[in-house]
Design an enzyme around this catalytic site. Sequence first.
Site, mmCIF file in Angstrom:
data_model
loop_
_atom_site.group_PDB
_atom_site.id
_atom_site.type_symbol
_atom_site.label_atom_id
_atom_site.label_comp_id
_atom_site.label_asym_id
_atom_site.label_seq_id
_atom_site.Cartn_x
_atom_site.Cartn_y
_atom_site.Cartn_z
ATOM 1 N N GLY A 242 0.584 -1.251 -0.039
ATOM 2 C CA GLY A 242 -0.090 -0.059 -0.323
ATOM 3 C C GLY A 242 0.987 1.139 -0.071
ATOM 4 O O GLY A 242 -0.126 1.916 -0.104
ATOM 5 N N GLY A 281 2.960 -3.491 -4.763
ATOM 6 C CA GLY A 281 2.406 -3.907 -5.722
ATOM 7 C C GLY A 281 2.477 -2.116 -6.334
ATOM 8 O O GLY A 281 4.350 -2.202 -7.300
ATOM 9 N N ARG A 282 2.182 -1.431 -6.646
ATOM 10 C CA ARG A 282 2.062 -0.083 -7.338
ATOM 11 C C ARG A 282 3.526 0.710 -6.770
ATOM 12 O O ARG A 282 4.167 1.084 -7.542
ATOM 13 C CB ARG A 282 0.823 0.339 -6.204
ATOM 14 N N ARG A 318 -7.849 3.978 -13.964
ATOM 15 C CA ARG A 318 -8.410 4.418 -12.887
ATOM 16 C C ARG A 318 -8.143 5.238 -13.297
ATOM 17 O O ARG A 318 -9.073 6.118 -12.408
ATOM 18 C CB ARG A 318 -6.615 5.116 -12.970
ATOM 19 N N CYS A 350 -16.757 4.976 -27.228
ATOM 20 C CA CYS A 350 -18.536 5.509 -27.049
ATOM 21 C C CYS A 350 -18.706 5.491 -25.425
ATOM 22 O O CYS A 350 -19.800 4.974 -24.815
ATOM 23 C CB CYS A 350 -19.226 4.559 -27.410
ATOM 24 N N GLU A 351 -18.490 6.532 -24.448
ATOM 25 C CA GLU A 351 -18.668 6.220 -22.723
ATOM 26 C C GLU A 351 -18.381 7.344 -22.267
ATOM 27 O O GLU A 351 -17.044 8.316 -22.853
ATOM 28 C CB GLU A 351 -18.051 5.451 -22.199
ATOM 29 N N TYR A 378 -1.834 -1.535 -12.855
ATOM 30 C CA TYR A 378 -3.108 -0.652 -12.551
ATOM 31 C C TYR A 378 -3.372 -0.782 -13.690
ATOM 32 O O TYR A 378 -4.039 0.300 -14.111
ATOM 33 C CB TYR A 378 -3.542 0.268 -11.558
#
Length: 425
Positions: A242, A281-282, A318, A350-351, A378
């Site tokens: 984290g 991780g990150r 993200r 298309c969003e 991610y």
Amino acid sequence: MTVAPRFQLKNGTLHAEDASLVKLAKEFGTPLYVYSRAALQDAWDSYARALEGRKALVCFGMKANSNLAVLNEFARLGAGFDIVSGGELARVQAAGGDPKKVVFSGVGKQVWEMQAALEAGVKCFNVESEAELERLSQVASTSGRVAPVSLRVNPDVDARTHPYISTGLKENKFGIAIEDAPDVYRRAQTLPGLNIVGVDCHIGSQITEAAPYLDALDKLIALILNLRGEGIELSHLDLGGGIGIRYTNEQVLEPTTLFSQVFSKLDQAGLGHLELVLEPGRSLVGNAGVLLTEVQYLKHSEAKNFAIVDAAMNDLLRPTLYDAWHDVEPIKPRPVTSATPTYDIVGPICESGDWLARDRRLELHQGDILAIMSAGAYAFTMSSQYNSRPRAAEIMVDGARSHVVRQRESIASLFENEYILPVTD
């Protein structure tokens, strides 16, 4: 460029180490994920320095980036792996990782995943519920194996991060409430096929201060001492991962700063003998990668200016999911003046939620290549084929050399496993 030191301007052009991103974009096309091998080493070294001389195991939280080349690089450096699925276990094995350094987390482990992990000989199962504990006991007993078990406890500590990546509060789905943990440990002692080895805690992601970790650690120490008083001795403490990275101007928490305080608390409590397991991780991969994208069109209006690029929310989710900030750098930047417009960087999906960055003052031309920074974590792992868009290639740079570590998907590959119904009368 202070966000990602291995990505710097050289002769007016952005490079990954010694490789020109202009040349990579021309050779491999866009969208394109580019990773720096040296940046992976840099991040690993920051943990190695912090843990030097202590009994510790760094298990890369591979949900951040599960490319085989990335996993193999960390395996060579001595890393273990934090996995959350049977598929991730298979990736560790394919990448040459040591299953004995694998901790298996996740709230929904299925029987086949437990069987595969037992057969592989993983270091530990981080059990997240009483029901999972019962199932693991049954699976291990049936297979004639013993499952090493660590209970993931929920300390009800606020990680002070985005609610979607906060995992240590009572209302989160993860772990066992810390006040219930002693009863669950007692139950685990009575179940066949289990060996209690540790306690696990993970309170969230993108954490930039030590206080939440230390608050959680105080509760874990109290639990460990309580269990010791009942004759339940643990051999490791898993403090999760984290630690955040710098996306823009965050004050990053350095591993040495955090873990010097962690070891001090453990020593004071007489628990310095415990192996410390970590699941970063990150912080190991986030600033080791960028996403390259080409400006297709510039669209100006009274209300808003848009730079429409060929990357989209299916390549980098993200911003849409977390309202996350990623720095945007032109590969060949032009001077910015007071007359320079601000743009929303948007994709072709298309969003209305298909955006990568908002309100960025950039001097842009159609055809420019942009680098979406801090895309090593991610990004690809959360990518999809939405709107029938093939997923992008992944490239690893090593000095001036570049290696394809995942080919770009083809249009044909999108539906190669689909079938049309037979014609009926």
